[in-house]
Scaffold this active site. Structure first.
Site, short mmCIF file in Angstrom:
data_model
loop_
_atom_site.label_atom_id
_atom_site.label_comp_id
_atom_site.label_asym_id
_atom_site.label_seq_id
_atom_site.Cartn_x
_atom_site.Cartn_y
_atom_site.Cartn_z
N LEU A 175 1.59 7.07 0.55
CA LEU A 175 0.77 6.03 1.18
C LEU A 175 -0.62 6.01 0.57
O LEU A 175 -1.23 7.06 0.35
CB LEU A 175 0.66 6.30 2.68
CG LEU A 175 -0.28 5.36 3.46
CD1 LEU A 175 0.32 3.97 3.59
CD2 LEU A 175 -0.58 5.93 4.84
N CYS A 176 -1.13 4.81 0.31
CA CYS A 176 -2.50 4.65 -0.17
C CYS A 176 -3.28 3.88 0.89
O CYS A 176 -3.05 2.70 1.11
CB CYS A 176 -2.51 3.88 -1.50
SG CYS A 176 -4.15 3.67 -2.20
N ILE A 177 -4.20 4.59 1.57
CA ILE A 177 -4.99 3.97 2.64
C ILE A 177 -6.38 4.60 2.63
O ILE A 177 -6.52 5.81 2.40
CB ILE A 177 -4.28 4.15 4.00
CG1 ILE A 177 -5.03 3.41 5.13
CG2 ILE A 177 -4.11 5.61 4.34
CD1 ILE A 177 -4.28 3.42 6.46
N ASN A 193 0.80 -1.23 0.00
CA ASN A 193 0.00 0.00 0.00
C ASN A 193 0.83 1.28 0.00
O ASN A 193 0.32 2.35 0.32
CB ASN A 193 -0.97 -0.01 1.19
CG ASN A 193 -1.83 -1.26 1.20
OD1 ASN A 193 -1.75 -2.05 2.13
ND2 ASN A 193 -2.61 -1.47 0.15
#
Length: 228
Positions: free
Chosen positions: A94-96, A87
């Site tokens: 960051l990909c969240i 992620n």
């Protein structure tokens, strides 16, 4: 949209209160400071790898940038330390879900309730990031190679060591960075879990008042078409 380029009073208030809260009442697993004492909209974050995980002993530095209309829009988080993770993009972004605007996008596999809302804060974001380190979301990965490697490691019950070896090398490299920064990284559950001296109840009351006041302001500012 006219206020998009200048910070709102609510953003300054929210960030000032959150920063003060995190200085007075630290949270296990991370520390924060301002990148520039005169700028509340850029924070430097240190995330510590949780004990009994691949990331144990790790020291991961990141930048958090807040929008001028925070907390109604989410901040962004970018790792400065190399992090090989499903992620995290190659450039450190960051990909969240918690940092995605609350729009209904069936293609993403995320529910609107999993995304950003104004009751989230730095504390909930960083605790979500720590959780994500150990439990990646491989449904729509930012780093496909890391995701494939993680699934191989998981499916083989740890027999396929490729993913684990990369993480352990990055953790070891991050320790040198911690030494340079004179930071002692917690490696046991006892060290990791900070015991607070006391919780200031007035801080919780202040935040509750802040959100009550500002939801009324937001109702005035937002068009009906922006609901949800």
């Amino acid at each position: 949209m006219g206020q998009a380029s200048s910070p709102t009073t609510s953003a300054l208030r929210a960030l000032s209160m959150e920063f003060k809260s995190l200085q007075e009442e630290p949270v296990e697993g991370f520390s924060v400071k301002l990148a520039d004492e005169d700028n509340l909209f850029q924070w430097e974050v240190a995330i510590f790898g949780p004990p009994h995980t691949l990331y144990e002993g790790g020291y991961f530095k990141a930048n958090m940038k807040f929008p001028v209309d925070y907390p109604y829009s989410p901040p962004t988080l970018k790792f400065l330390t190399k992090v090989w993770h499903p992620n995290v993009y190659e450039n450190g972004d960051l990909c969240i879900s918690i940092l995605h605007p609350p729009i209904d996008d069936p293609q993403s596999g995320e529910l609107p309730c999993e995304r950003w809302n104004p009751t989230q804060n730095v504390r909930t974001i960083l605790l979500s990031v720590i959780s994500l380190l150990n439990e990646p979301n491989t449904f729509s990965p930012a780093n496909v190679d890391a995701s494939v490697m993680y699934r191989r490691w998981k499916d083989s019950s740890g027999k396929d060591k490729e993913y684990e070896n990369i993480i352990r090398k990055q953790v070891a490299a991050s320790r040198y960075e911690a030494e340079k920064d004179n930071v002692v990284v917690p490696t046991t559950i006892e060290e990791y879990c900070i015991k607070y001296k006391s919780k200031p109840p007035e801080m919780e009351a202040d935040l509750a008042d802040f959100y009550d006041d500002d939801y009324e302001d937001m109702d005035d500012d937002l068009d009906e078409s922006d609901e949800g």
